[in-house]
Motif scaffolding. Structure first.
Motif, PDB file in Angstrom:
ATOM      1  N   CYS A  80       0.609  -1.383  -0.314  1.00 48.67           N
ATOM      2  CA  CYS A  80      -0.144  -0.154   0.210  1.00 48.67           C
ATOM      3  C   CYS A  80       0.699   1.089  -0.013  1.00 48.67           C
ATOM      4  CB  CYS A  80      -0.960   0.056   1.107  1.00 48.67           C
ATOM      5  SG  CYS A  80      -2.365   0.167   0.412  1.00 48.67           S
ATOM      6  N   ARG A 122      -8.844  -2.857  -8.311  1.00 49.56           N
ATOM      7  CA  ARG A 122      -8.451  -3.693  -9.419  1.00 49.56           C
ATOM      8  C   ARG A 122      -9.474  -4.328 -10.100  1.00 49.56           C
ATOM      9  NH1 ARG A 122      -2.514  -6.752 -11.197  1.00 49.56           N
ATOM     10  NH2 ARG A 122      -4.845  -8.506 -11.593  1.00 49.56           N
ATOM     11  N   PRO A 175      -9.028   2.569  10.297  1.00 51.29           N
ATOM     12  CA  PRO A 175      -8.107   2.556   9.690  1.00 51.29           C
ATOM     13  C   PRO A 175      -6.687   2.734   8.896  1.00 51.29           C
ATOM     14  CG  PRO A 175      -8.324   0.447  10.795  1.00 51.29           C
ATOM     15  CD  PRO A 175      -9.955   1.444   9.692  1.00 51.29           C
ATOM     16  N   GLU A 204       0.595   7.873 -13.138  1.00 47.79           N
ATOM     17  CA  GLU A 204       1.639   6.650 -12.941  1.00 47.79           C
ATOM     18  C   GLU A 204       0.561   5.835 -13.537  1.00 47.79           C
ATOM     19  OE1 GLU A 204       4.650   7.381  -9.480  1.00 47.79           O
ATOM     20  OE2 GLU A 204       1.885   7.625  -8.679  1.00 47.79           O
ATOM     21  N   PRO A 205       1.040   4.373 -13.692  1.00 56.00           N
ATOM     22  CA  PRO A 205       0.108   3.078 -14.092  1.00 56.00           C
ATOM     23  C   PRO A 205      -0.582   2.569 -12.924  1.00 56.00           C
ATOM     24  CG  PRO A 205       2.225   2.876 -13.688  1.00 56.00           C
ATOM     25  CD  PRO A 205       2.371   4.240 -13.778  1.00 56.00           C
ATOM     26  N   LYS A 206      -0.889   3.055 -12.080  1.00 56.84           N
ATOM     27  CA  LYS A 206      -1.631   2.581 -10.312  1.00 56.84           C
ATOM     28  C   LYS A 206      -3.086   3.321 -10.510  1.00 56.84           C
ATOM     29  CE  LYS A 206       1.342   3.747  -7.329  1.00 56.84           C
ATOM     30  NZ  LYS A 206       2.624   3.368  -6.346  1.00 56.84           N
ATOM     31  N   ILE A 207      -4.252   2.907 -10.085  1.00 54.93           N
ATOM     32  CA  ILE A 207      -5.559   2.635  -9.561  1.00 54.93           C
ATOM     33  C   ILE A 207      -4.965   3.620  -7.797  1.00 54.93           C
ATOM     34  CG2 ILE A 207      -7.899   1.935  -9.091  1.00 54.93           C
ATOM     35  CD1 ILE A 207      -7.116  -0.206 -10.544  1.00 54.93           C
ATOM     36  N   ASP A 208      -5.577   4.636  -8.408  1.00 54.13           N
ATOM     37  CA  ASP A 208      -6.159   5.332  -6.728  1.00 54.13           C
ATOM     38  C   ASP A 208      -7.504   5.415  -6.834  1.00 54.13           C
ATOM     39  OD1 ASP A 208      -5.289   7.337  -4.868  1.00 54.13           O
ATOM     40  OD2 ASP A 208      -6.589   8.683  -6.165  1.00 54.13           O
ATOM     41  N   MET A 218      -3.291  -0.173  11.989  1.00 59.35           N
ATOM     42  CA  MET A 218      -2.652  -0.118  10.590  1.00 59.35           C
ATOM     43  C   MET A 218      -3.041  -0.592  10.033  1.00 59.35           C
ATOM     44  SD  MET A 218      -2.056   2.512   8.879  1.00 59.35           S
ATOM     45  CE  MET A 218      -1.638   2.764   7.540  1.00 59.35           C
ATOM     46  N   ASP A 219      -3.566  -0.754   9.105  1.00 56.00           N
ATOM     47  CA  ASP A 219      -3.979  -1.842   8.180  1.00 56.00           C
ATOM     48  C   ASP A 219      -3.549  -1.682   7.281  1.00 56.00           C
ATOM     49  OD1 ASP A 219      -4.555  -3.492   6.438  1.00 56.00           O
ATOM     50  OD2 ASP A 219      -7.311  -2.811   6.108  1.00 56.00           O
ATOM     51  N   GLU A 220      -2.269  -2.753   6.485  1.00 59.62           N
ATOM     52  CA  GLU A 220      -1.239  -2.390   5.677  1.00 59.62           C
ATOM     53  C   GLU A 220      -1.557  -3.275   4.128  1.00 59.62           C
ATOM     54  OE1 GLU A 220       0.815  -0.874   3.951  1.00 59.62           O
ATOM     55  OE2 GLU A 220       1.777   1.329   5.749  1.00 59.62           O
ATOM     56  N   ARG A 221      -2.521  -4.115   4.473  1.00 61.73           N
ATOM     57  CA  ARG A 221      -2.308  -4.766   2.800  1.00 61.73           C
ATOM     58  C   ARG A 221      -2.425  -4.746   1.653  1.00 61.73           C
ATOM     59  NH1 ARG A 221      -8.858  -6.295   5.164  1.00 61.73           N
ATOM     60  NH2 ARG A 221      -8.464  -4.762   5.750  1.00 61.73           N
ATOM     61  N   ALA A 222      -1.907  -5.430   1.481  1.00 70.71           N
ATOM     62  CA  ALA A 222      -1.563  -4.843  -0.741  1.00 70.71           C
ATOM     63  C   ALA A 222      -2.454  -4.370  -1.035  1.00 70.71           C
ATOM     64  CB  ALA A 222      -1.059  -6.122  -1.046  1.00 70.71           C
ATOM     65  N   CYS A 223      -2.480  -3.135  -2.113  1.00 72.39           N
ATOM     66  CA  CYS A 223      -2.248  -1.766  -2.627  1.00 72.39           C
ATOM     67  C   CYS A 223      -4.301  -2.435  -2.552  1.00 72.39           C
ATOM     68  CB  CYS A 223      -2.140  -1.079  -3.643  1.00 72.39           C
ATOM     69  SG  CYS A 223      -1.571  -0.047  -2.855  1.00 72.39           S
ATOM     70  N   LYS A 224      -4.903  -2.746  -3.559  1.00 69.80           N
ATOM     71  CA  LYS A 224      -6.353  -2.328  -3.896  1.00 69.80           C
ATOM     72  C   LYS A 224      -6.873  -3.519  -5.388  1.00 69.80           C
ATOM     73  CE  LYS A 224      -6.396   2.545  -2.641  1.00 69.80           C
ATOM     74  NZ  LYS A 224      -5.943   3.936  -2.850  1.00 69.80           N
ATOM     75  N   PRO A 225      -6.720  -4.753  -4.326  1.00 69.46           N
ATOM     76  CA  PRO A 225      -6.911  -5.783  -5.559  1.00 69.46           C
ATOM     77  C   PRO A 225      -8.813  -5.599  -5.787  1.00 69.46           C
ATOM     78  CG  PRO A 225      -6.948  -6.322  -3.144  1.00 69.46           C
ATOM     79  CD  PRO A 225      -6.344  -5.243  -2.950  1.00 69.46           C
ATOM     80  N   ARG A 226      -9.332  -4.846  -4.747  1.00 67.67           N
ATOM     81  CA  ARG A 226     -10.834  -4.896  -4.973  1.00 67.67           C
ATOM     82  C   ARG A 226     -10.837  -3.847  -6.159  1.00 67.67           C
ATOM     83  NH1 ARG A 226     -14.027  -1.408  -0.181  1.00 67.67           N
ATOM     84  NH2 ARG A 226     -11.577  -0.418   0.096  1.00 67.67           N
TER      85      ARG A 226
END
Lengths: 343, 343
Positions: A6, B11, A242, B241-245, B1-9
């Motif tokens: 993230c 995508r 959070p 950038e090639p990254k979904i916001d 603090m939730d740090e799960r990887a970026c935004k699979p849902r």
């Protein structure tokens, strides 16, 4: 498709801001005072700073002038902490978080043995700082997440109605800079749309900006955590999660401006290196541009600090101000009054 | 603090939208037509739909009325694709992406052997669909990222100046719904602030919304990829950038509304299940609220589609429209004209 995990750099940036907040408790600041009359921008002393502002506004609003700017493009952006209101002895939103931890402590007996909550509840800010980045983010999330947006707004509104600034013993909405509020009014009267672009939390600011500055919620850009649409029974709510969404500080400010406003402002005001990239972005555009920096030089009426301050550090932006033609406002000498309650 | 990887849902949601786009090429749509005069909202036929709108606007703008709403709270949000302009035979932004791949192909000889580019360049949309989520996101990023925001704006502006809608052989800005443009004008004349809240790309819409709908860039909320502040020599730029916001669709719409506007609108218009949560969020607020759905019922003058359509699927929102008191606008019978060029 970049799927890297993230936002470690966002977390680091937030932690940087917050560590500065904690460090500020251990570092006092110092200094001095002055006075004079006026008519437009009445709390500004007559002189170069005021003249430069009036000259710019006159040029961009004079039809037929080579520097005329159509009203739709008259966008002005203002940092908040240290630019529109005081940020000493520490960020007001940090004071809010501390008060919230204390208020919530009875429902959280486990905090007595858990850092950084335990240190905070004992008033030991060095202990809080020792918990580092992770601990500080936990404090923020404990006080800012886990409730609906409506509930958070109510908490913020209630806090502003009762909390008092530790030095002036007045509500925080009185600790705003009168000359800057006059500047906002003057710009709006000249057809500008005024925005806040702050590192502070967007939902912490929005309940108050209309009454404090005449700026409606939709013209406030700030840092945010994510929200999620959910149903509470059959009622839709937005839950505050959070998880950091966006940090509107430093190089994040031009990004926030572009995302929220979608055009490049022609006027920017800040007071610290966190505003450097915003000032660059705004003043690098073509046509007439205005950048200004509020320099905290008045240790008597407010505070005096710049290059060494943990909160509101002003170093690089001050060094480059002259070369980039940014107006450096000297609070002590340029402002007749700082707060509305000043004599 | 939730740090799960970026935004699979995120995508997955983007890919869902885009797969619908591709599928739509393989599924034609059908049907019918009508006519009558008017004075306010002149392209709306007299009848219940028009009456309900005028009644609502009259109530919230009549001082002394129990339903009076202060001008600052008169916020109206509109979906774009299928609500303000046509979304058939496919999303216009998708047509833009296809045109861009073709235009950029000479600089990318490798695309001849790389899916889904190879299939697209051969006009084989089934082959594009076969590349699945990953391939489709690649198409989007190849055409929307890797340039500055200014460069992208220019590309979009140039495309709108030359591209023509495949059925009507007219520029895309003429394929907007005249009755909806009249509704936007009517609301603004009644003190409303009108916003677009669309699944479409925010920077794809912003260069055109002022001239198409009278909606300035700062009142456009949409999906986005991230941007990054950089220096090009000494000049600050924002790189795409090639990254979904953010995906401003479905449950993302109330989130986008809260982030960008910070207050709950009192009027929402959509046309598909992607607007369901927005309609819920807006109409669940206290006080007078208005929700409306544009139902595509005119296969002769425009298109007729709803529950089975890959693009603009309208199923759940239509089923619940009556129970939730959302106005279902029947394009065929409620609109005298659809486009300004209609006789």
């Amino acid at each position: 498709m970049d799927e890297r995990a993230c936002k470690p750099r966002l977390r680091a940036r937030l932690a940087g801001l917050l560590l500065a907040f904690v460090a500020a408790f251990a570092s006092p600041v110092a200094l001095v005072a002055a006075d004079a009359p006026a008519d437009i921008l009445p709390s500004w002393n007559d002189g170069e700073a005021k003249n430069e502002i009036v000259d710019f506004v006159t040029r961009v609003t004079s039809e037929g002038s080579a520097d005329f700017v159509a009203p739709a493009e008259r966008i002005a952006v203002f940092d908040n902490d240290g630019t529109l209101w005081t940020e000493q002895p520490n960020y007001f939103q940090g004071m809010f978080a501390i008060d919230r931890v204390k208020a919530m402590a009875p429902e959280h007996p486990e905090w007595k043995d858990k850092e950084p909550f335990a240190s905070l509840l004992k008033g030991d800010m060095a202990g809080v700082a020792a918990a580092g980045e992770k601990g500080i983010v936990e404090l923020v999330m404990a006080t800012h997440a886990g409730m609906t947006t409506d509930a958070f707004t109510k908490t913020v509104t209630d806090w502003f109605a009762t909390a008092r600034h530790p030095r002036f013993d007045r509500p925080y909405n009185e600790i705003t800079f009168l000359p800057m509020r006059e500047l906002l009014d003057y710009l709006r009267a000249s057809g500008f749309k005024t925005y806040i672009v702050s590192g502070g939390g967007i939902e912490f600011m929005r309940p108050m900006t209309e009454q404090m500055y005449g700026i409606p919620p939709e013209q406030v850009v700030g840092s945010s955590i994510t929200t999620k649409y959910e149903l509470d029974g059959d009622a839709p709510v937005l839950m505050r999660e959070p998880k950091i969404d966006f940090i509107d500080d430093g190089a994040g400010k031009p990004v926030g401006i572009n995302t929220f406003i979608g055009r490049r402002p022609i006027f920017a005001a800040g007071n610290s290196d966190g505003d450097y990239e915003m000032l660059r972005w705004v003043t690098a555009g073509s046509g007439p541009r205005f950048g200004m920096i509020v320099h905290h030089t008045d240790g008597e009426r407010e505070w005096a600090y710049d290059r060494q301050s943990p909160v509101g550090k002003l170093d690089k932006a001050m060094t480059e101000a002259e070369q980039r033609n940014w107006l450096l406002v000297d609070m002590k000498n340029d402002w007749r009054k700082i707060y509305a309650f000043d004599k």
